[in-house]
Write a protein that holds these residues in place. Structure first.
Motif, PDB file in Angstrom:
ATOM      1  N   GLY B  15       1.102  -0.800  -0.134  1.00 47.29           N
ATOM      2  CA  GLY B  15      -0.278   0.191  -0.374  1.00 47.29           C
ATOM      3  C   GLY B  15       0.803   1.105   0.387  1.00 47.29           C
ATOM      4  O   GLY B  15       2.023   1.322  -0.147  1.00 47.29           O
TER       5      GLY B  15
ATOM      6  N   ASN C  81      -6.108  -3.013  -2.572  1.00 46.26           N
ATOM      7  CA  ASN C  81      -5.849  -1.574  -3.495  1.00 46.26           C
ATOM      8  C   ASN C  81      -6.269  -0.039  -4.259  1.00 46.26           C
ATOM      9  O   ASN C  81      -7.466  -0.262  -4.217  1.00 46.26           O
ATOM     10  N   SER C  85      -1.153   2.211  -4.427  1.00 48.85           N
ATOM     11  CA  SER C  85      -0.809   0.880  -4.280  1.00 48.85           C
ATOM     12  C   SER C  85      -0.321  -0.178  -5.209  1.00 48.85           C
ATOM     13  O   SER C  85       0.006   0.749  -6.891  1.00 48.85           O
TER      14      SER C  85
END
Lengths: 154, 154, 154, 154
Positions: B15, C81, C85
């Motif tokens: 992330g 995501n 990301s």
């Protein structure tokens, strides 16, 4: 997005006698088979004579070597490559090729460049890569009367 | 030989805040996301400030760059990379990165090494690659109080 | 064999507006940026809407995904995501893409093919790859009035 | 960012007799040398007997084949692979391997999967890939009294 590709149907064959081995000194020989300049890929076949030594170098990509005759080793390792040997050299590996027997024959499938090092093992003295080796191969082939070889440049 | 592989089911997510940006001088920043040392692959994210310039270098493998903010260009080309730009740099390409706007942000997926060149454009002054950049990233992160980042080393 | 390559000096830039997003249904969009048919490489950018779901598939090569807005996940994993990301999907990984937020935007750099699987998770119902996706992109672009996009086919 | 990597110094040698050839039927043999599951790379050596035929298949990545003895061809092409032949099969290529002479020996360096096709040339009947072939190799080796071979899984 779920269509099936027919794809290019274009396998390319290069027979044993389709490209010349050029003399690179001392009875050692080079054939450049395939270069993909954009990918940094180069595939060569060498014939080395006993006593041949390549300068110590570090690879910037992985290398796969297939030996079909003779014997050679890296000075840094004990094992000996002979007919039927497979050798994997990851990116970052450093070594000094030494040929032990006459007419030692090897295919090298190489990604990236060879950084040729000084005796201190860190200073870069020169770089060997696919496009440069291809130019040298063309020049030697023409100088040695083979004309311009039909290397697979993909 | 016709079995179907179940395969590894191991997609790995990193992330936006899972890894720190380290300061590399002048407000420019580096995050190392993924390194495959054997393959010569390294993926980084940079934040560059206007006026930042990277030394002229040649790549030994292909590079794919994804820009998400700001503006940067290669001194050798006219086009400008901005948010949404994709850049393809084949193996062998040579260029000098120049940042034009503050907080310019780019992902670079790089194969092989950067050969940093002297002003003459041919002498190699140094080499930047994945493992070396990873070591520098770890050292800077620890020196800057981030601890050791959990980079994907595959 | 120790010459230095000048190499091809041909970085290729594709700006955010150089290629159209084509509608692929339900407000979801596709842009095909780069295809290397010989290498099995394809790079696309997608815009997905909340609720979009791609069929469960297995990859035959590695995939690298860069997300710039919105939110999406694989049904098989917990992580989400979001902008910033990075996702690594090794060859052999199997998953079901689900979009969670509107205007979710992702670059996918994919090697090999997607084997789309039936609900049993093993039967292959179709294959999605670079050349097939490129053909679909050309056809949709022309049908939607964009003409033939200048995709980087290398 | 300009440090020089020492890199991993770990070239790995697999000698001709380090891994067994397992019988796969009719005197045809298989040795699995190297598998990189994450990359989709698999390297095998086969010994084929005259008359052996592999099902028509399409590759999802590029393949490089090095022949060291015997003779084989693709039904779709005229050329014959013999000792010293190099064959390049790009991603998307489709073909039917036929062995012409006894004890034909070939190394295949393969990226991606083989999609085995029905006689119609488009329906996928099965998939052959590195991890699946590795499992089959382990099982055959153990069943044939060789124990578990020490394949290079990188």
């Amino acid at each position: 997005m779920t269509t099936i590709s027919e794809g290019p149907d274009l396998s390319i064959h290069i027979g044993a006698d389709d490209l010349p081995f050029v003399e690179i000194g001392g009875g050692n020989k080079l054939k450049v088979i395939c270069v993909k300049p954009q990918e940094g890929l180069w595939i060569v076949e060498n014939v080395f004579q006993a006593g041949f030594q390549a300068p110590i170098h570090r690879h910037t990509g992985p290398v796969y070597a297939y030996t079909t005759s003779g014997a050679w080793k890296y000075a840094e390792y004990d094992y000996v490559n002979r007919a039927g040997s497979f050798l994997y050299e990851p990116a970052g590996s450093v070594h000094t090729l030494t040929c032990l027997e006459p007419d030692t024959r090897v295919w090298f499938q190489m990604y990236g460049a060879n950084l040729n090092l000084a005796a201190d093992g860190t200073t870069i003295e020169s770089v060997t890569d696919g496009p440069g080796t291809l130019r040298a191969y063309y020049a030697l082939a023409e100088a040695q009367g083979f004309g311009r070889p039909n290397v697979l440049v993909a």
